[in-house]
Design a protein around this motif. Structure first.
Motif, PDB file in Angstrom:
ATOM      1  N   GLN A 104      76.134  19.721  24.638  1.00 45.28           N
ATOM      2  CA  GLN A 104      75.801  18.327  24.383  1.00 45.28           C
ATOM      3  C   GLN A 104      76.202  17.945  22.964  1.00 45.28           C
ATOM      4  OE1 GLN A 104      72.075  16.630  26.079  1.00 45.28           O
ATOM      5  NE2 GLN A 104      71.379  18.762  26.223  1.00 45.28           N
TER       6      GLN A 104
ATOM      7  N   ARG B 198      65.851  14.968  27.191  1.00 45.93           N
ATOM      8  CA  ARG B 198      65.778  13.989  28.276  1.00 45.93           C
ATOM      9  C   ARG B 198      66.979  14.109  29.219  1.00 45.93           C
ATOM     10  NH1 ARG B 198      63.265   9.992  23.935  1.00 45.93           N
ATOM     11  NH2 ARG B 198      61.070  10.379  24.440  1.00 45.93           N
ATOM     12  N   PHE B 199      68.131  14.484  28.671  1.00 44.28           N
ATOM     13  CA  PHE B 199      69.275  14.745  29.538  1.00 44.28           C
ATOM     14  C   PHE B 199      68.985  15.928  30.460  1.00 44.28           C
ATOM     15  CE2 PHE B 199      73.519  15.194  31.020  1.00 44.28           C
ATOM     16  CZ  PHE B 199      73.789  16.556  31.029  1.00 44.28           C
TER      17      PHE B 199
ATOM     18  N   ASN C 172      75.701  12.096  24.827  1.00 43.54           N
ATOM     19  CA  ASN C 172      74.621  11.134  25.023  1.00 43.54           C
ATOM     20  C   ASN C 172      74.045  10.662  23.696  1.00 43.54           C
ATOM     21  OD1 ASN C 172      72.835  13.375  24.311  1.00 43.54           O
ATOM     22  ND2 ASN C 172      73.134  14.063  26.444  1.00 43.54           N
TER      23      ASN C 172
ATOM     24  N   GLU D  66      82.125   9.982  28.471  1.00 42.81           N
ATOM     25  CA  GLU D  66      80.832  10.551  28.860  1.00 42.81           C
ATOM     26  C   GLU D  66      80.827  12.076  28.795  1.00 42.81           C
ATOM     27  OE1 GLU D  66      80.240   7.255  32.332  1.00 42.81           O
ATOM     28  OE2 GLU D  66      78.761   8.869  32.212  1.00 42.81           O
TER      29      GLU D  66
ATOM     30  N   ALA E   5      67.282  13.003  22.957  1.00 43.87           N
ATOM     31  CA  ALA E   5      68.235  12.748  24.038  1.00 43.87           C
ATOM     32  C   ALA E   5      68.643  14.026  24.743  1.00 43.87           C
ATOM     33  CB  ALA E   5      69.471  12.033  23.485  1.00 43.87           C
ATOM     34  N   CYS E   6      68.658  15.137  24.029  1.00 41.17           N
ATOM     35  CA  CYS E   6      69.053  16.408  24.646  1.00 41.17           C
ATOM     36  C   CYS E   6      68.031  16.863  25.675  1.00 41.17           C
ATOM     37  CB  CYS E   6      69.218  17.473  23.561  1.00 41.17           C
ATOM     38  SG  CYS E   6      70.709  17.302  22.566  1.00 41.17           S
TER      39      CYS E   6
END
Length: 572
Positions: free
Chosen positions: A225, A80-81, A256, A243, A77-78
């Motif tokens: 993150q 992709r963020f 995320n 968020e 997720a990191c």
């Protein structure tokens, strides 16, 4: 409505229970969590100022010149963020976007550039940058980030350097990365720079401080993150989902993933690393360890940002290392670099005979098996090229000059330093002396041909040249008498050239090593030899005879003596 503490407790109870087992296993396999450097990160980010919406995060990124994005490497997720953020930033259209990543060593920038230009495919990129061996996390999300940057950005840069596993050197890695970011700013003065780096590097006193030191006017945003303490605290907010939060004026943390998701991904990585086995040995650390031993001996600062008495960022110049299973890949690399079939076959023959070879045109080690003596010599050969900025990688040739004397003396000096380095790392290597040449000239035909790799008649001429050249080194007045033989040797080619330059260099290298043992030369003096740009016209011969005078007490300084006719002819 439940109060903050009750909300936090209820939202986190199940995760905390599940986390206990995961964290226990992680602690059993990874003991770095107690390191001060990592504790600095945890201590720095314990609370926040306010909750932010997604659009507020985008606005903050849009107003920054440089965003340092924290990466938990095991969590897809990191990455992709970061890819989504880069695409959003590029779509704004107000500034070009450039990406910098910790995942790729700065020394491998040329590999990344080849992929950027679509000269190599995904599999070759992954193999040559040693992703699985040097990084080991999931490839797919990282590659998605690279593809996004190539489609929407202006450039990608590798920022990291060795050693990754030694936390005692992690501050040097931060300083190195900051200098690399400053270089990116020089190349892209108007770009928005996004940097994805391990989260622990983003403690205020770590990478952010180093970046502000080299770029004081830059508007830097630290974008974290999924920081644990901030996540647990935000769990008490009266929002269904938080968020992001503002930690400080220039620090934001986005969420995320949950801590459980984060650490479960890391546990899976640890498990995969334990189970993975390969028939191919990883000889990279062996090569790098030999190089590091030489570097420490010579007093070289691997992180120096300037070319003075040190090479610039030697840590970025470390070679690629290939094993015997990579024949096809290495042949393709050499072919693309313009290395001839004859040169390629000669290199492979050298590997067959010696077990390894350093290939300066592509800055790569090729190894079939580990032999300490030869590996030490080739490691020194690399260091000699690296201290001069890897000139052969730029010119696709091992020599920059077409002058026979420059070529001859340049190769001889390289061999002298290679021999010296091998003796430093492997003192048991036998000495090389003139008496060995005299004994060889009186040996049987079979022994002569076996030791030189030449025909008998050519071997004798080569040995005569070497003995005459040694005479010239101590008495330049003999130059005219031996002019013809010297000219023939200096202008030789092929196997004979390789033999005479190797033996000339070994003889001088033996003198250098013995001078070191006797205290007549210091490691600092030898470091200066490594840094001498012998590829410049006339410099190789000058450096060679300067070293001879220093070591053997030549009657006259070769640099201030009118060249003999043979060498004058070689220059004309």
């Amino acid at each position: 409505m439940a109060n903050t503490s009750h909300l936090r407790s209820r939202r986190t109870a199940a995760q905390l229970h599940a986390l206990e087992g995961v964290e226990r296993e992680i602690r059993a396999n990874d003991h770095n969590g107690r390191r001060k450097y990592l504790k600095d990160f945890s201590a720095a980010y314990r609370s926040y100022q306010c909750v932010l919406q997604a659009n507020q995060v985008q606005e903050a990124v849009g107003s920054a010149d440089l965003a340092l994005i924290g990466d938990y490497h095991a969590l897809p997720a990191c990455q992709r963020f970061a890819a989504a953020l880069l695409e959003q930033r590029a779509m704004a259209g107000d500034r070009p976007v450039v990406l910098g990543v910790e995942t790729i060593f700065a020394r491998d920038q040329h590999i990344l550039d080849e992929w950027w230009r679509r000269e190599i495919d995904e599999s070759e990129l992954r193999e040559r940058m040693r992703f699985q061996l040097d990084w080991g996390y999931d490839w797919e999300p990282f590659y998605e980030l690279l593809v996004t940057a190539r489609e929407h950005g202006d450039a990608i840069y590798g920022l990291d350097c060795m050693p990754r596993e030694d936390l005692r050197k992690i501050g040097a890695r931060d300083r190195h990365a900051a200098e690399k970011i400053a270089e990116i700013r020089q190349r892209h003065p108007s770009a928005a720079i996004l940097v994805l780096f391990g989260e622990s590097h983003l403690a205020p006193a770590h990478l952010p401080r180093e970046v502000q030191a080299v770029l004081p006017e830059e508007r830097v945003l630290t974008l974290l993150q999924n920081v644990d303490a901030l996540y647990w605290r935000a769990a008490g907010e009266r929002h269904d989902r938080v968020e992001a939060v503002r930690v400080a004026e220039d620090v934001i943390c986005v969420f995320n993933a949950t801590p459980l998701e984060k650490y479960e991904n890391y546990r899976l990585c640890l498990d995969r690393w334990k189970r993975e086995e390969s028939d191919t040995p990883d000889l990279g650390p062996t090569v790098y360890n030999l190089i590091d031993g030489l570097v420490r001996f010579l007093g070289i600062n691997r992180y120096s940002p300037h070319n003075t008495t040190q090479p610039k960022f030697l840590v970025d110049l470390l070679p690629e290392v290939y094993y015997r299973s990579s024949d096809g890949l290495l042949r393709r690399l050499l072919s693309r670099k313009g290395v001839s079939d004859e040169e390629r076959e000669a290199m492979l023959q050298r590997v067959e005979e010696r077990g390894c070879a350093y290939v300066p045109q592509v800055n790569a080690f090729y190894m079939q098996d580990f032999q300490m003596l030869n590996a030490s010599e080739e490691a020194t050969r690399f260091l000699h090229h690296a201290c001069r900025g890897l000139p052969a990688r730029v010119t696709a040739r091992e020599e920059a000059s077409d002058e026979p004397a420059d070529f001859f003396y340049g190769r001889a000096i390289e061999n002298a330093l290679a021999y010296f380095g091998s003796r430093v790392l492997y003192p048991a290597r036998p000495a090389v002396r003139e008496s060995d040449l005299r004994d060889l000239s009186e040996a049987t035909r079979e022994d002569v041909e076996r030791q030189t790799g030449l025909g008998f008649a050519e071997s004798i001429r080569a040995i005569d040249f070497l003995l005459l050249h040694r005479l010239l080194e101590t008495d330049v007045t003999q130059c005219e008498r031996v002019r013809g033989s010297l000219d023939e040797g200096i202008r030789s080619s092929g196997a004979k050239f390789e033999y005479v330059t190797r033996q000339s260099g070994y003889l001088l290298g033996c003198d250098l090593y013995e001078g070191y043992l006797e205290g007549r030369v210091t490691p600092g003096f030898v470091r200066g030899l490594f840094l001498t740009h012998i590829e410049e016209p006339g410099m190789a011969r000058e450096a060679y005879f300067m070293l001879v005078q220093r070591l053997r007490g030549a009657r006259r300084n070769a640099r201030n003596t009118k060249p003999c006719r043979s060498n004058q002819h070689a220059r004309d």
